[in-house]
Write a protein that holds these residues in place. Structure first.
Motif, PDB file in Angstrom:
ATOM      1  N   ARG A 245      61.010 -43.315   9.720  1.00 56.41           N
ATOM      2  CA  ARG A 245      59.990 -42.654  10.538  1.00 56.41           C
ATOM      3  C   ARG A 245      59.233 -41.581   9.758  1.00 56.41           C
ATOM      4  NH1 ARG A 245      62.740 -39.613  14.583  1.00 56.41           N
ATOM      5  NH2 ARG A 245      64.310 -39.450  12.971  1.00 56.41           N
ATOM      6  N   LEU A 246      59.791 -41.143   8.653  1.00 54.34           N
ATOM      7  CA  LEU A 246      59.191 -40.050   7.878  1.00 54.34           C
ATOM      8  C   LEU A 246      58.456 -40.595   6.670  1.00 54.34           C
ATOM      9  CD1 LEU A 246      62.219 -37.591   7.877  1.00 54.34           C
ATOM     10  CD2 LEU A 246      60.205 -37.507   9.348  1.00 54.34           C
ATOM     11  N   ASP A 247      57.232 -40.130   6.480  1.00 54.52           N
ATOM     12  CA  ASP A 247      56.541 -40.478   5.245  1.00 54.52           C
ATOM     13  C   ASP A 247      56.647 -39.286   4.301  1.00 54.52           C
ATOM     14  OD1 ASP A 247      54.601 -38.594   5.917  1.00 54.52           O
ATOM     15  OD2 ASP A 247      53.106 -40.067   6.473  1.00 54.52           O
ATOM     16  N   ARG A 248      56.125 -39.431   3.106  1.00 54.12           N
ATOM     17  CA  ARG A 248      56.313 -38.386   2.088  1.00 54.12           C
ATOM     18  C   ARG A 248      55.622 -37.076   2.431  1.00 54.12           C
ATOM     19  NH1 ARG A 248      52.742 -39.905  -3.049  1.00 54.12           N
ATOM     20  NH2 ARG A 248      52.112 -37.799  -2.777  1.00 54.12           N
ATOM     21  N   ASP A 249      54.699 -37.093   3.366  1.00 55.76           N
ATOM     22  CA  ASP A 249      54.018 -35.857   3.766  1.00 55.76           C
ATOM     23  C   ASP A 249      54.582 -35.274   5.059  1.00 55.76           C
ATOM     24  OD1 ASP A 249      52.207 -36.050   1.590  1.00 55.76           O
ATOM     25  OD2 ASP A 249      51.033 -37.509   2.719  1.00 55.76           O
ATOM     26  N   ALA A 250      55.676 -35.845   5.546  1.00 51.67           N
ATOM     27  CA  ALA A 250      56.201 -35.466   6.861  1.00 51.67           C
ATOM     28  C   ALA A 250      56.793 -34.067   6.911  1.00 51.67           C
ATOM     29  CB  ALA A 250      57.254 -36.477   7.307  1.00 51.67           C
ATOM     30  N   ILE A 251      57.412 -33.625   5.832  1.00 54.11           N
ATOM     31  CA  ILE A 251      58.101 -32.336   5.860  1.00 54.11           C
ATOM     32  C   ILE A 251      57.505 -31.415   4.799  1.00 54.11           C
ATOM     33  CG2 ILE A 251      60.311 -31.142   5.652  1.00 54.11           C
ATOM     34  CD1 ILE A 251      61.671 -33.648   6.671  1.00 54.11           C
TER      35      ILE A 251
END
Length: 92
Positions: A20-26
């Protein structure tokens, strides 16, 4: 390594532990990982990948303290630097 470089490397690992997380998520801030839906299991998987990527060891205590991206990056940076310092001492 600089903190933004470590953050970028960790960001590349995120989708491998939580689709669910892409590299820009956090972003590199103090928002707790839980706020992004990252479970303790996913955090443990991320820690394992970080250990492999940076050739460091993260303890359970480290994971308890590194509850946000900024704290995790600071920890990884410290451990990487300590590893480099130890390597320099043995090669002297």
């Amino acid at each position: 390594m600089k903190s933004h470089e470590i953050h970028a490397e960790i960001a590349l690992l995120l989708p491998r532990v939580d689709a669910r997380l892409d590299r820009d998520a956090i972003p590199l801030d103090d928002t707790p990982f839980q706020a992004y839906g990252l479970t303790s299991m996913a955090t443990a998987q991320l820690a394992s990948r970080i250990e492999d990527r940076f050739d460091i060891v993260l303890t359970d205590k480290d994971l308890f303290v590194a509850t946000s991206m900024s704290r995790l990056v600071e920890l990884v940076q410290r451990l990487v630097q300590a590893r480099g310092t130890a390597a320099e001492r043995t090669s002297s």
